[in-house]
Design a protein around this motif. Sequence first.
Motif, mmCIF file in Angstrom:
data_model
loop_
_atom_site.group_PDB
_atom_site.id
_atom_site.type_symbol
_atom_site.label_atom_id
_atom_site.label_comp_id
_atom_site.label_asym_id
_atom_site.label_seq_id
_atom_site.Cartn_x
_atom_site.Cartn_y
_atom_site.Cartn_z
ATOM 1 N N GLY A 50 22.098 36.796 42.347
ATOM 2 C CA GLY A 50 20.813 37.071 41.732
ATOM 3 C C GLY A 50 20.991 37.778 40.394
ATOM 4 N N PRO A 51 20.030 37.638 39.515
ATOM 5 C CA PRO A 51 20.147 38.313 38.213
ATOM 6 C C PRO A 51 20.205 39.827 38.346
ATOM 7 C CG PRO A 51 17.956 37.346 38.525
ATOM 8 C CD PRO A 51 18.804 36.841 39.635
ATOM 9 N N LEU A 52 19.578 40.381 39.391
ATOM 10 C CA LEU A 52 19.612 41.824 39.579
ATOM 11 C C LEU A 52 21.021 42.323 39.854
ATOM 12 C CD1 LEU A 52 17.857 44.375 39.757
ATOM 13 C CD2 LEU A 52 17.648 43.952 42.210
ATOM 14 N N THR A 53 21.849 41.475 40.484
ATOM 15 C CA THR A 53 23.221 41.861 40.798
ATOM 16 C C THR A 53 24.018 42.135 39.537
ATOM 17 O OG1 THR A 53 23.143 40.517 42.796
ATOM 18 C CG2 THR A 53 25.319 41.119 41.980
ATOM 19 N N VAL A 54 23.800 41.336 38.510
ATOM 20 C CA VAL A 54 24.544 41.492 37.263
ATOM 21 C C VAL A 54 23.883 42.522 36.350
ATOM 22 C CG1 VAL A 54 25.447 40.261 35.261
ATOM 23 C CG2 VAL A 54 25.299 39.099 37.471
ATOM 24 N N VAL B 105 33.746 50.398 33.471
ATOM 25 C CA VAL B 105 32.332 50.156 33.758
ATOM 26 C C VAL B 105 32.092 48.659 33.943
ATOM 27 C CG1 VAL B 105 30.005 50.270 32.806
ATOM 28 C CG2 VAL B 105 31.504 52.248 32.657
ATOM 29 N N VAL B 106 32.666 47.857 33.044
ATOM 30 C CA VAL B 106 32.535 46.400 33.182
ATOM 31 C C VAL B 106 33.231 45.927 34.457
ATOM 32 C CG1 VAL B 106 33.119 44.190 32.132
ATOM 33 C CG2 VAL B 106 32.298 46.071 30.710
ATOM 34 N N GLY B 107 34.383 46.534 34.774
ATOM 35 C CA GLY B 107 35.080 46.155 35.990
ATOM 36 C C GLY B 107 34.263 46.423 37.243
ATOM 37 N N LEU B 108 33.561 47.548 37.259
ATOM 38 C CA LEU B 108 32.726 47.855 38.423
ATOM 39 C C LEU B 108 31.497 46.961 38.495
ATOM 40 C CD1 LEU B 108 33.212 51.659 38.199
ATOM 41 C CD2 LEU B 108 33.833 50.280 40.153
ATOM 42 N N VAL B 109 31.031 46.491 37.357
ATOM 43 C CA VAL B 109 29.994 45.455 37.374
ATOM 44 C C VAL B 109 30.555 44.185 37.998
ATOM 45 C CG1 VAL B 109 28.522 44.006 35.940
ATOM 46 C CG2 VAL B 109 28.764 46.425 35.406
ATOM 47 N N MET B 110 31.812 43.874 37.684
ATOM 48 C CA MET B 110 32.461 42.703 38.268
ATOM 49 C C MET B 110 32.573 42.820 39.782
ATOM 50 S SD MET B 110 33.115 40.626 35.780
ATOM 51 C CE MET B 110 33.410 40.566 34.015
ATOM 52 N N VAL B 111 32.773 44.043 40.280
ATOM 53 C CA VAL B 111 32.843 44.231 41.732
ATOM 54 C C VAL B 111 31.546 43.784 42.389
ATOM 55 C CG1 VAL B 111 33.033 45.951 43.560
ATOM 56 C CG2 VAL B 111 34.514 46.106 41.574
ATOM 57 N N PHE C 69 38.120 33.210 37.337
ATOM 58 C CA PHE C 69 37.256 34.277 36.836
ATOM 59 C C PHE C 69 37.444 35.557 37.649
ATOM 60 C CE2 PHE C 69 33.214 36.574 37.275
ATOM 61 C CZ PHE C 69 33.025 36.967 35.958
ATOM 62 N N ALA C 70 37.546 35.439 38.967
ATOM 63 C CA ALA C 70 37.742 36.623 39.810
ATOM 64 C C ALA C 70 39.087 37.289 39.515
ATOM 65 C CB ALA C 70 37.654 36.231 41.286
ATOM 66 N N ALA C 71 40.128 36.486 39.299
ATOM 67 C CA ALA C 71 41.436 37.056 38.959
ATOM 68 C C ALA C 71 41.388 37.767 37.608
ATOM 69 C CB ALA C 71 42.492 35.953 38.948
ATOM 70 N N GLY C 72 40.757 37.139 36.616
ATOM 71 C CA GLY C 72 40.638 37.782 35.312
ATOM 72 C C GLY C 72 39.802 39.046 35.366
ATOM 73 N N ALA C 73 38.762 39.058 36.209
ATOM 74 C CA ALA C 73 37.944 40.264 36.363
ATOM 75 C C ALA C 73 38.759 41.402 36.956
ATOM 76 C CB ALA C 73 36.739 39.966 37.251
ATOM 77 N N ALA C 74 39.662 41.088 37.891
ATOM 78 C CA ALA C 74 40.511 42.133 38.466
ATOM 79 C C ALA C 74 41.481 42.699 37.452
ATOM 80 C CB ALA C 74 41.277 41.570 39.670
ATOM 81 N N LEU C 75 41.913 41.877 36.496
ATOM 82 C CA LEU C 75 42.899 42.321 35.506
ATOM 83 C C LEU C 75 42.271 42.787 34.202
ATOM 84 C CD1 LEU C 75 45.987 42.321 35.978
ATOM 85 C CD2 LEU C 75 44.810 40.771 37.529
ATOM 86 N N CYS C 76 40.957 42.765 34.068
ATOM 87 C CA CYS C 76 40.335 43.224 32.821
ATOM 88 C C CYS C 76 40.123 44.726 32.798
ATOM 89 C CB CYS C 76 39.009 42.510 32.584
ATOM 90 S SG CYS C 76 37.628 43.102 33.595
ATOM 91 N N SER C 77 40.237 45.382 33.932
ATOM 92 C CA SER C 77 40.001 46.830 33.986
ATOM 93 C C SER C 77 41.252 47.574 33.524
ATOM 94 C CB SER C 77 39.638 47.254 35.408
ATOM 95 O OG SER C 77 40.713 46.989 36.275
ATOM 96 N N THR C 78 41.066 48.841 33.223
ATOM 97 C CA THR C 78 42.157 49.748 32.851
ATOM 98 C C THR C 78 42.095 50.949 33.777
ATOM 99 O OG1 THR C 78 42.002 49.054 30.541
ATOM 100 C CG2 THR C 78 43.175 51.097 30.992
ATOM 101 N N SER C 79 43.244 51.352 34.311
ATOM 102 C CA SER C 79 43.280 52.448 35.276
ATOM 103 C C SER C 79 42.917 53.763 34.597
ATOM 104 C CB SER C 79 44.665 52.548 35.908
ATOM 105 O OG SER C 79 44.738 53.669 36.748
ATOM 106 N N LEU C 80 41.765 54.319 34.974
ATOM 107 C CA LEU C 80 41.350 55.600 34.408
ATOM 108 C C LEU C 80 42.262 56.732 34.870
ATOM 109 C CD1 LEU C 80 37.456 55.494 34.627
ATOM 110 C CD2 LEU C 80 38.874 55.334 32.598
ATOM 111 N N ILE D 32 38.792 45.113 42.985
ATOM 112 C CA ILE D 32 38.187 43.805 42.705
ATOM 113 C C ILE D 32 38.936 42.694 43.441
ATOM 114 C CG2 ILE D 32 37.692 42.131 40.886
ATOM 115 C CD1 ILE D 32 37.269 44.453 38.980
ATOM 116 N N SER D 33 40.267 42.729 43.400
ATOM 117 C CA SER D 33 41.034 41.671 44.075
ATOM 118 C C SER D 33 40.853 41.735 45.593
ATOM 119 C CB SER D 33 42.516 41.791 43.710
ATOM 120 O OG SER D 33 43.051 43.030 44.144
ATOM 121 N N SER D 34 40.776 42.944 46.145
ATOM 122 C CA SER D 34 40.559 43.069 47.591
ATOM 123 C C SER D 34 39.185 42.550 47.995
ATOM 124 C CB SER D 34 40.714 44.528 48.021
ATOM 125 O OG SER D 34 42.016 44.997 47.759
#
Length: 586
Positions: free
Chosen positions: A193-197, A175-181, A134-145, A512-514
């Motif tokens: 915690g639910p507040l984190t998400v 935005v979703v990627g930064l939520v993943m961070v 999941f962490a790897a997929g979260a790092a690769l789901c973003s697009t470089s702005l 995200i990967s770092s």
Amino acid sequence: MAAAAAAAASSMPYHEPDIVTILVQTSFLLLLNLVNAALDRLVYCGLLGQVLIGIAWGTPGAKWLPSSAEELVVQLGYLGLILLVYEGGLSTSFTSLKANLLLSSAVAITGIGMPIALSFFLQELLDATSLQVFAAGAALCSTSLGTTFTVLRSSGLASTRLGVVLSSAAMMDDVVGLVMVEVISNLGGGSIGPLTVVRPILVSLAFAIVVPLTCHFLVSPLTLVLNRYREAHAASRLSSFLRHRHTILMNHTLLLIALVTGSTYAGTSNLFAAYIAGAMVSWWDTELPHPAFAVAVATEAETVDEKTNRANAAPSGGCIRDPNGPPTLEDEADILEVNPTGAMDTGIEEESSTSGTTIFEHYYYQPLARILQPFFFASIGFSIPITHMFNGQIVWRGFVYAILMTLAKLVCGLWLVRFSVAPAKEAVRGVWSMLKIPNLPHLWGRTTATTGSSNSNTHSGGQANAQSSLVGDPRANKTQLQSPAPPKPFSLQPPLMLALAMVSRGEIGFLISSVAESRGVFASPGSNSNAESDIFLVVTWAIVLCTIVGPLGVGLCVRRVKALEERKNSEQEGAGRDVLGVWGVR
């Protein structure tokens, strides 16, 4: 000793940099711009050269830049990223944004879901856990702005429908990627915690909803009231102050700083806030009326007339200059004294000279293009552990994972594919014409005279239709006045360009990967804590390769589109079908 140390730390002693430092930093800055200009001219992806220069000059390569210089480059480069995203907001067309919001959302959801789904192949490649996948997929789901807006600007597609769909979808992905961070930063502790998400999502939605409502119910009425005052008091100091370029620059800059600061403290992406700031300025420029300052224009016109009349009078010899004759040098000097630019001020010129795009190009574009943007892409090169990535097992797994992540984003282009039914209709009509029973007049009771009369009727009807069109048939005029539907593209270039642009990862992926690596999410049990984990290196390979393939592919597509456009204009004098079709509409 403590007092002496405090006194010593109260100021930094000035030291002249040595010649080696000067040469290293000079070559670094010059090559960033030279490589960018060369690659932009060839394939519209000079940013790849800047990433490679960052690898060579920074810690992954020759280590010519000290750590303090690299930290400064990272900080200035992030300022460049904020300005890049802000510029993307300035180029937003609200008509296209509202018309394509659902399409952009579909592209964004696809670009988020597919990388996470295909990342589960890592469980077979690296014996990874579901959490690591999941962490790897979260790092690769973003697009470089930064990559997205740079490619759009260099290709000239930023304000097209394709550019609007791409930029808004990339923004949603980030935005979703930064939520993943925020989520992954808490995965190492074992509790989320639910507040984190929920907090980053709610704050992002609040910015996306509250800011437009504020513009509609507060900014718009205040602007209309202020416009009425400015039109009634065009010569007042307040009116002159508000239309001054420096005032507009200050307002735009303060808006950008305020939204970026507020979003950071609220817990959402400051890049998202920068995009909203640019979109607000674009909305204010294009969607709201602005005074034309007719009184000021009339006053200046009268002043020019008075000076011209004085110039027509004889200075001392009694000669009168012909008023219809060519202007003299004295006339031109008088006119330039009234308006140094040599052009009359109009409401349109006044409005365009203080628009957000004009202010940005006049004050921000050069430092962004020459210093801040090159620093940003070079700082990406600093983050690539190139010396630890060339292990046989890591390399082939990284290439396999990069192919999967490329395919995951290429799927996004399917949303732009438009299948035309015209070729199918033509094929069916051709087959039917071959199978159709031929006309046999003696079997069906038709005669040549009847056919001839029908042809004559048809001919007379054609003449009548022609006459009615010449006279001005209202139905014909109505048909002619209707705007034609936007043409369909005759190739798959628009979907391919969107898909390849979405392939490019970058700053958010590395972030995200770092974070996952530093929190121990990628670490295997019993592994050396000082060495990079295999999953982190494989993910880094995927990010690097996607960051190279995406811009390079888009650049080649843009080069192909421009070649097709030039061929169409030269061979068909611009009458052929548009290469991008409806996706190239501005």
